[in-house]
Motif scaffolding. Structure first.
Motif, short mmCIF file in Angstrom:
data_model
loop_
_atom_site.label_atom_id
_atom_site.label_comp_id
_atom_site.label_asym_id
_atom_site.label_seq_id
_atom_site.Cartn_x
_atom_site.Cartn_y
_atom_site.Cartn_z
N LEU A 98 -1.14 -22.48 -15.29
CA LEU A 98 -1.53 -23.16 -14.05
C LEU A 98 -2.40 -22.31 -13.24
O LEU A 98 -2.28 -21.25 -13.07
CB LEU A 98 -0.31 -23.02 -14.32
N VAL A 101 -2.22 -23.00 -6.24
CA VAL A 101 -2.84 -23.22 -5.48
C VAL A 101 -3.18 -22.74 -3.30
O VAL A 101 -3.70 -22.38 -3.34
CB VAL A 101 -3.28 -24.78 -4.71
N LEU A 136 -3.24 -27.03 -15.55
CA LEU A 136 -2.66 -27.38 -14.17
C LEU A 136 -2.95 -26.29 -12.20
O LEU A 136 -3.92 -25.50 -13.07
CB LEU A 136 -1.48 -27.50 -14.45
N HIS A 137 -3.34 -27.31 -12.08
CA HIS A 137 -3.06 -26.76 -10.54
C HIS A 137 -1.47 -27.16 -9.74
O HIS A 137 -1.27 -27.95 -10.29
CB HIS A 137 -3.93 -27.34 -9.64
N GLY A 138 -1.22 -26.44 -8.74
CA GLY A 138 0.33 -26.73 -8.53
C GLY A 138 1.11 -25.23 -7.80
O GLY A 138 -0.23 -24.69 -7.32
N ALA A 139 1.91 -24.88 -7.79
CA ALA A 139 2.25 -24.36 -7.01
C ALA A 139 3.29 -23.11 -8.38
O ALA A 139 4.43 -23.75 -9.02
CB ALA A 139 3.67 -24.54 -5.92
N ILE B 118 2.88 -34.22 -19.65
CA ILE B 118 3.12 -33.40 -18.27
C ILE B 118 3.46 -33.37 -17.20
O ILE B 118 3.98 -32.65 -16.80
CB ILE B 118 1.09 -33.87 -18.10
N VAL B 127 7.88 -24.77 -11.60
CA VAL B 127 7.10 -24.81 -11.14
C VAL B 127 6.34 -26.39 -10.47
O VAL B 127 7.19 -27.18 -11.48
CB VAL B 127 5.26 -24.43 -11.92
N THR B 128 5.70 -26.56 -9.13
CA THR B 128 4.95 -27.59 -8.99
C THR B 128 4.01 -28.11 -9.34
O THR B 128 2.75 -26.80 -9.30
CB THR B 128 5.49 -27.65 -7.38
N VAL B 129 4.28 -29.44 -10.02
CA VAL B 129 2.54 -29.85 -11.25
C VAL B 129 1.88 -30.32 -9.78
O VAL B 129 2.17 -31.52 -9.56
CB VAL B 129 2.16 -30.19 -12.28
N ASP B 130 0.67 -30.48 -9.27
CA ASP B 130 0.23 -31.12 -8.53
C ASP B 130 -0.96 -32.16 -8.90
O ASP B 130 -0.90 -33.74 -8.88
CB ASP B 130 -0.75 -30.58 -6.90
N SER B 131 -1.46 -31.16 -9.96
CA SER B 131 -3.09 -32.38 -10.99
C SER B 131 -2.92 -31.58 -11.77
O SER B 131 -2.70 -30.16 -12.26
CB SER B 131 -4.39 -32.38 -9.73
N HIS B 132 -3.61 -32.43 -12.98
CA HIS B 132 -4.29 -31.33 -14.38
C HIS B 132 -5.43 -32.29 -14.80
O HIS B 132 -5.42 -33.44 -14.41
CB HIS B 132 -2.25 -32.21 -14.94
N GLU B 133 -5.18 -31.42 -15.95
CA GLU B 133 -6.71 -31.49 -16.18
C GLU B 133 -6.81 -31.35 -17.66
O GLU B 133 -6.13 -30.28 -17.92
CB GLU B 133 -8.27 -30.86 -15.91
#
Ligand SMILES: [Zn+2]
Ligand SMILES: [Zn+2]
Ligand SMILES: [Zn+2]
Ligand SMILES: [Zn+2]
Lengths: 147, 147
Positions: A98, A101, A136-139, B118, B127-133
């Motif tokens: 992850l 961001v 993953l993108h996030g906090a 996901i 965690v907080t997942v905003d987006s994923h690939e």
DNA sequence: CACCATAATGAGACTGAGACTCATTCTCAC
DNA sequence: GTGAGAATGAGTCTCAGTCTCATTATGGTG
């Protein structure tokens, strides 16, 4: 840490492939072995230079390519236009990442449920999946707490 | 095809963000709208040139950056050292890709089971997942058949 | 419509990761 | 030790993407 078990496995695999031993390659392998998550080629170059054993960029890339080809290292791309290289445990056990961001930190995680979902894809999609990458993108947990 | 629904959504969003209308940007948007999967910046440049409307590379990248910022386009990296850009449907519906290791083709797929796995990660990992690939490597259906 | 402030464009220079070259050096089997 | 082939290093080259800055388009105002 990729550990000495990883190093041994690397040497065995390369020897089995009929490759010569080489000091520059050994240096790259050693740097990676002390690492439990992905390192960029530039970071490897810096570490070697800092350790008083400067090594040509081309050599580092050649060693990394070789390791990737033999399934000993995984090339990880986290989107900042620069590949990272991560030692791969024999047996296929691996983790994903992850990217926070907020702080930019790269956090490793490991989730059997996700792996299972991906393993099931082959059947559902009618394709053969050799390998997969998840990003993953996030906090991250740290930034989550301070939010 | 990203469809005219996508185009409308794009114009609405950009207008709501207080941006001027601009013909070069409109051209990029139009090329993307006729596309259902990821296109590289170079491909967009070629198509515009072929259509008799050559557009500066910097302009194309600026338009793409803007669209990515506003969540209208997704930057997809499939590992050949070149980003690709894919129209993103409003509502969050999206797909992922498999790169065929034999023919190199980029195949889109869509799997609710994977998405669910996901989505569940946030809770499990804290965690907080905003987006994923997700990117798969393997043999596509075509190559699978001829194997 | 004319004017102006601001936003966008285009041509080309620049950057940086990574690939390529080739002369030199190292490995290792004999 | 010797020779064939593998590996290295220094540097050059490529190419996606970014930056610069002078020019042009946009849209609001009087
Ligand atoms: Zn890692
Ligand atoms: Zn996995
Ligand atoms: Zn796609
Ligand atoms: Zn294929």
């Amino acid at each position: 840490m990729a550990s000495s078990r990883w190093i041994e496995h690397v040497y065995e695999t390369l020897a089995a492939a009929g490759l010569n031993r080489s000091s520059a390659r050994d240096r790259v392998i050693e740097v990676l072995s002390g690492q439990d998550c992905a390192l960029s080629a530039a970071e490897i170059e810096h570490r070697l230079r800092a350790a008083g054993r400067p090594t040509a960029r081309a050599t580092i890339y050649r060693a990394l390519d070789l390791l990737v080809e033999h399934g000993l290292v995984e090339r990880v791309i986290v989107g900042e236009g620069q590949a990272r290289f991560e030692p791969l445990e024999p047996g296929g056990h691996h983790h994903h990442h992850l990217v926070c961001v907020q702080c930019g930190r790269l956090v490793a995680f490991d989730d059997p449920g996700l792996e299972r979902a991906i393993d099931d894809l082959s059947d559902r999609l009618g394709v053969t999946v050799d390998s997969h990458e998840v990003l993953l993108h996030g906090a991250c947990d740290r930034c989550e707490a301070t939010a």
